[in-house]
Design a protein around this motif. Structure first.
Motif, PDB file in Angstrom:
ATOM      1  N   LEU A 154       1.947  -3.704  10.815  1.00  0.00           N
ATOM      2  CA  LEU A 154       2.056  -3.661   9.365  1.00  0.00           C
ATOM      3  C   LEU A 154       2.933  -2.494   8.957  1.00  0.00           C
ATOM      4  CD1 LEU A 154      -1.554  -4.463   8.083  1.00  0.00           C
ATOM      5  CD2 LEU A 154       0.392  -6.008   8.399  1.00  0.00           C
ATOM      6  N   ILE A 155       3.886  -2.766   8.087  1.00  0.00           N
ATOM      7  CA  ILE A 155       4.741  -1.732   7.496  1.00  0.00           C
ATOM      8  C   ILE A 155       4.263  -1.531   6.064  1.00  0.00           C
ATOM      9  CG2 ILE A 155       7.105  -1.081   6.884  1.00  0.00           C
ATOM     10  CD1 ILE A 155       8.016  -3.265   8.930  1.00  0.00           C
ATOM     11  N   PHE A 156       3.862  -0.321   5.720  1.00  0.00           N
ATOM     12  CA  PHE A 156       3.399  -0.063   4.361  1.00  0.00           C
ATOM     13  C   PHE A 156       4.597   0.050   3.421  1.00  0.00           C
ATOM     14  CE2 PHE A 156      -0.231   1.908   6.817  1.00  0.00           C
ATOM     15  CZ  PHE A 156      -1.062   0.817   6.641  1.00  0.00           C
ATOM     16  N   SER A 157       4.413  -0.434   2.210  1.00  0.00           N
ATOM     17  CA  SER A 157       5.536  -0.614   1.288  1.00  0.00           C
ATOM     18  C   SER A 157       6.267   0.680   0.980  1.00  0.00           C
ATOM     19  CB  SER A 157       5.042  -1.254  -0.018  1.00  0.00           C
ATOM     20  OG  SER A 157       3.980  -0.502  -0.584  1.00  0.00           O
ATOM     21  N   ASP A 158       5.565   1.802   0.911  1.00  0.00           N
ATOM     22  CA  ASP A 158       6.243   3.057   0.584  1.00  0.00           C
ATOM     23  C   ASP A 158       7.179   3.521   1.687  1.00  0.00           C
ATOM     24  OD1 ASP A 158       5.044   3.108  -1.868  1.00  0.00           O
ATOM     25  OD2 ASP A 158       4.236   5.144  -1.689  1.00  0.00           O
ATOM     26  N   LEU A 159       6.936   3.094   2.928  1.00  0.00           N
ATOM     27  CA  LEU A 159       7.872   3.438   3.999  1.00  0.00           C
ATOM     28  C   LEU A 159       9.222   2.787   3.727  1.00  0.00           C
ATOM     29  CD1 LEU A 159       8.665   4.601   6.749  1.00  0.00           C
ATOM     30  CD2 LEU A 159       7.634   2.586   7.818  1.00  0.00           C
ATOM     31  N   ILE A 160       9.212   1.526   3.283  1.00  0.00           N
ATOM     32  CA  ILE A 160      10.465   0.837   2.965  1.00  0.00           C
ATOM     33  C   ILE A 160      11.119   1.467   1.745  1.00  0.00           C
ATOM     34  CG2 ILE A 160      11.454  -1.379   2.273  1.00  0.00           C
ATOM     35  CD1 ILE A 160       9.263  -2.745   3.889  1.00  0.00           C
ATOM     36  N   SER A 161      10.299   1.837   0.748  1.00  0.00           N
ATOM     37  CA  SER A 161      10.859   2.449  -0.465  1.00  0.00           C
ATOM     38  C   SER A 161      11.525   3.783  -0.168  1.00  0.00           C
ATOM     39  CB  SER A 161       9.746   2.642  -1.505  1.00  0.00           C
ATOM     40  OG  SER A 161       9.165   1.404  -1.864  1.00  0.00           O
ATOM     41  N   GLU A 162      10.947   4.546   0.758  1.00  0.00           N
ATOM     42  CA  GLU A 162      11.470   5.881   1.058  1.00  0.00           C
ATOM     43  C   GLU A 162      12.602   5.857   2.073  1.00  0.00           C
ATOM     44  OE1 GLU A 162      10.709   8.815  -0.295  1.00  0.00           O
ATOM     45  OE2 GLU A 162       9.366   7.829  -1.718  1.00  0.00           O
TER      46      GLU A 162
ATOM     47  N   ILE B 255       0.861  -1.192   0.000  1.00  0.00           N
ATOM     48  CA  ILE B 255       0.000   0.000   0.000  1.00  0.00           C
ATOM     49  C   ILE B 255       0.889   1.231   0.000  1.00  0.00           C
ATOM     50  CG2 ILE B 255      -1.708   1.308   1.320  1.00  0.00           C
ATOM     51  CD1 ILE B 255      -2.818  -1.340   2.306  1.00  0.00           C
ATOM     52  N   GLY B 256       0.548   2.181  -0.844  1.00  0.00           N
ATOM     53  CA  GLY B 256       1.402   3.341  -1.045  1.00  0.00           C
ATOM     54  C   GLY B 256       1.287   4.411   0.013  1.00  0.00           C
ATOM     55  N   ILE B 257       1.756   4.103   1.205  1.00  0.00           N
ATOM     56  CA  ILE B 257       1.759   5.077   2.304  1.00  0.00           C
ATOM     57  C   ILE B 257       3.106   4.988   3.001  1.00  0.00           C
ATOM     58  CG2 ILE B 257       0.657   5.826   4.450  1.00  0.00           C
ATOM     59  CD1 ILE B 257      -1.829   4.346   3.614  1.00  0.00           C
ATOM     60  N   VAL B 258       3.673   6.133   3.332  1.00  0.00           N
ATOM     61  CA  VAL B 258       4.926   6.157   4.097  1.00  0.00           C
ATOM     62  C   VAL B 258       4.553   6.120   5.576  1.00  0.00           C
ATOM     63  CG1 VAL B 258       7.090   7.391   4.527  1.00  0.00           C
ATOM     64  CG2 VAL B 258       6.026   7.490   2.269  1.00  0.00           C
ATOM     65  N   ASN B 259       4.299   4.913   6.083  1.00  0.00           N
ATOM     66  CA  ASN B 259       3.827   4.790   7.455  1.00  0.00           C
ATOM     67  C   ASN B 259       3.905   3.336   7.891  1.00  0.00           C
ATOM     68  OD1 ASN B 259       2.649   5.516   9.945  1.00  0.00           O
ATOM     69  ND2 ASN B 259       1.233   6.934   8.938  1.00  0.00           N
ATOM     70  N   ALA B 260       3.670   3.109   9.163  1.00  0.00           N
ATOM     71  CA  ALA B 260       3.526   1.780   9.735  1.00  0.00           C
ATOM     72  C   ALA B 260       2.479   1.890  10.828  1.00  0.00           C
ATOM     73  CB  ALA B 260       4.846   1.271  10.306  1.00  0.00           C
ATOM     74  N   VAL B 261       1.773   0.793  11.109  1.00  0.00           N
ATOM     75  CA  VAL B 261       0.721   0.838  12.121  1.00  0.00           C
ATOM     76  C   VAL B 261       0.804  -0.390  13.000  1.00  0.00           C
ATOM     77  CG1 VAL B 261      -0.897   2.236  10.779  1.00  0.00           C
ATOM     78  CG2 VAL B 261      -0.948  -0.260  10.553  1.00  0.00           C
ATOM     79  N   ALA B 262       0.442  -0.193  14.266  1.00  0.00           N
ATOM     80  CA  ALA B 262       0.288  -1.301  15.198  1.00  0.00           C
ATOM     81  C   ALA B 262      -1.192  -1.617  15.305  1.00  0.00           C
ATOM     82  CB  ALA B 262       0.856  -0.925  16.565  1.00  0.00           C
ATOM     83  N   LEU B 263      -1.545  -2.869  15.057  1.00  0.00           N
ATOM     84  CA  LEU B 263      -2.911  -3.330  15.172  1.00  0.00           C
ATOM     85  C   LEU B 263      -3.096  -4.010  16.521  1.00  0.00           C
ATOM     86  CD1 LEU B 263      -2.492  -2.964  12.058  1.00  0.00           C
ATOM     87  CD2 LEU B 263      -4.097  -4.856  11.740  1.00  0.00           C
ATOM     88  N   PRO B 264      -4.352  -4.185  16.934  1.00  0.00           N
ATOM     89  CA  PRO B 264      -4.564  -4.947  18.172  1.00  0.00           C
ATOM     90  C   PRO B 264      -4.038  -6.369  18.014  1.00  0.00           C
ATOM     91  CG  PRO B 264      -6.577  -3.806  17.494  1.00  0.00           C
ATOM     92  CD  PRO B 264      -5.611  -3.690  16.359  1.00  0.00           C
ATOM     93  N   GLY B 265      -3.778  -7.010  19.134  1.00  0.00           N
ATOM     94  CA  GLY B 265      -3.384  -8.405  19.112  1.00  0.00           C
ATOM     95  C   GLY B 265      -1.971  -8.655  18.650  1.00  0.00           C
ATOM     96  N   GLY B 266      -1.060  -7.709  18.849  1.00  0.00           N
ATOM     97  CA  GLY B 266       0.344  -7.948  18.557  1.00  0.00           C
ATOM     98  C   GLY B 266       0.694  -8.033  17.093  1.00  0.00           C
ATOM     99  N   ARG B 267      -0.005  -7.315  16.254  1.00  0.00           N
ATOM    100  CA  ARG B 267       0.293  -7.300  14.819  1.00  0.00           C
ATOM    101  C   ARG B 267       0.775  -5.908  14.402  1.00  0.00           C
ATOM    102  NH1 ARG B 267      -1.731 -11.690  11.893  1.00  0.00           N
ATOM    103  NH2 ARG B 267      -3.228 -13.019  13.002  1.00  0.00           N
TER     104      ARG B 267
END
Length: 360
Positions: A194-202, A180-192
């Motif tokens: 997600l790193i969005f692909s554009d964060l790694i690209s940037e 997903i094209g976002i420069v961000n990462a999020v913490a979800l409930p339950g110990g998950r």
């Protein structure tokens, strides 16, 4: 029993025809009756009278449940009768009994109490939520990303290495990459996480990613995500709101705001985790410097609602910069090959759905 009338100052319509009566009134503490030649009305309870808006100084009352029933007085009713009458409802019955300004004061106290509960209750409610419930909630959210989670054996190994360095003792169930094209990462409930692909690209290096990832691990450690969901949305809304729409899910996740204390605590966790793993905090400081420029600087960040819960980027940059030890020999969080595995993960995963650009 007290009685007045009949006279011209008292008039009545019974609602069945247009005949105007001038009745005599009789009453006691329980209710009243109307009497006129050839007829009458009552007995009625005082509570059945409904004050209505009079005209030209007259007082007017209706009878609950009887359309067209009217009792009127030329001026005010006799005092002995009036003491039993309900007050005219200007703002609402209980407000009229209490008084407008007392009611306003009560509303103010209730409003403050509600705000306090909304802001403070989640901090002690969230820890009471069973971990199994939180895990199921996180599973449902991950499911909304459909086939957009990309992974290869090499990228999975690289993420596992980062996890072991930054959150070995934190109950993390998954660290994944979302295409997903976002420069961000999020913490979800339950110990998950997600790193969005554009964060790694940037990102300029794996160490820059490591600092951001450690921040999200800090949120997992403190169960901040569940607290934010309880505060802002309520679990019932969340459970009903994430149902296969990746755009709605991402927007909902990014719209969540942690408290400033929670954000600073997550930054502190990140700084400590980087120090414990012997990873330089300077690349993360550079990330926040870049983020500050992209957002328009401190003044703009302070005025933007989505940044309202975060310390401004310049403060975060200074905190990470200050934690660096001059002249210390730090080691990279990943080897060049491991970093490249993360960069190429979505391109090499043949089963992942095409990248999605989110519009906000």
């Amino acid at each position: 029993m007290t009685q007045i009338g009949p006279d011209e100052t008292i008039w009545h319509y019974d609602g069945s025809n247009a005949t105007r009566h001038h009745p005599a009134l009789s009453w006691n503490a329980d209710g009243f009756s109307l009497h006129w030649d050839g007829g009458g009305s009552g007995p009625h309870r005082w509570s059945d009278l409904m004050p209505m808006t009079g005209t030209a100084g007259r007082s007017l009352y209706g009878l609950r449940g009887v359309s067209g029933w009217r009792l009127g007085f030329a001026g005010l009713p006799p005092e002995a009768f009036a003491v039993h009458l309900p007050l005219v409802a200007r703002y609402g019955r209980w407000i009229d009994r209490m008084g407008l300004w007392r009611a306003v004061g009560l509303f103010g106290v209730v409003a403050v109490a509600v705000v306090f509960v909304v802001l403070r209750a989640p901090q002690w409610l969230a820890p009471l939520v069973p971990q199994s419930w939180e895990n199921r909630l996180g599973d449902a959210m991950v499911g909304d990303f459909g086939g957009r989670l990309c992974e290869t054996p090499r990228s999975a190994a690289a993420l596992a290495k980062l996890q072991s360095q930054l959150g070995k003792d934190v109950p993390i169930r998954q660290i994944g990459i979302a295409n997903i094209g976002i420069v961000n990462a999020v913490a979800l409930p339950g110990g998950r996480i997600l790193i969005f692909s554009d964060l790694i690209s940037e990102a300029k290096s794996p160490d820059e990613l490591a600092g951001v990832l450690a921040h999200e691990i800090g949120h997992v450690r403190h169960r901040d995500t569940l607290t934010a969901l309880v505060r802002q949305l309520g679990l019932s809304v969340v459970l009903g709101g994430f149902s296969g729409d990746v755009g709605g899910t991402v927007n909902g996740l990014l719209a969540m705001s942690y408290s400033r204390d929670a954000e600073r605590a997550a930054d502190s966790y990140s700084i400590d985790a980087l120090r414990g793993a012997n990873i330089s905090p300077l690349p993360t400081a550079a990330f926040f410097k870049k983020l500050g420029k992209l957002s328009g600087g401190d003044a703009i960040e302070r005025s933007m609602s989505w940044m309202g819960s975060h310390p401004v980027s310049s403060e975060r940059e200074k905190a990470f910069t200050a934690s660096a030890v001059k002249g210390h020999a730090y080691r990279p969080s990943l080897s060049p090959a491991e970093w490249q595995a993360l960069v190429n993960a979505c391109a090499e995963d043949k089963d992942v759905a095409p990248p999605t650009k989110m519009l906000f």
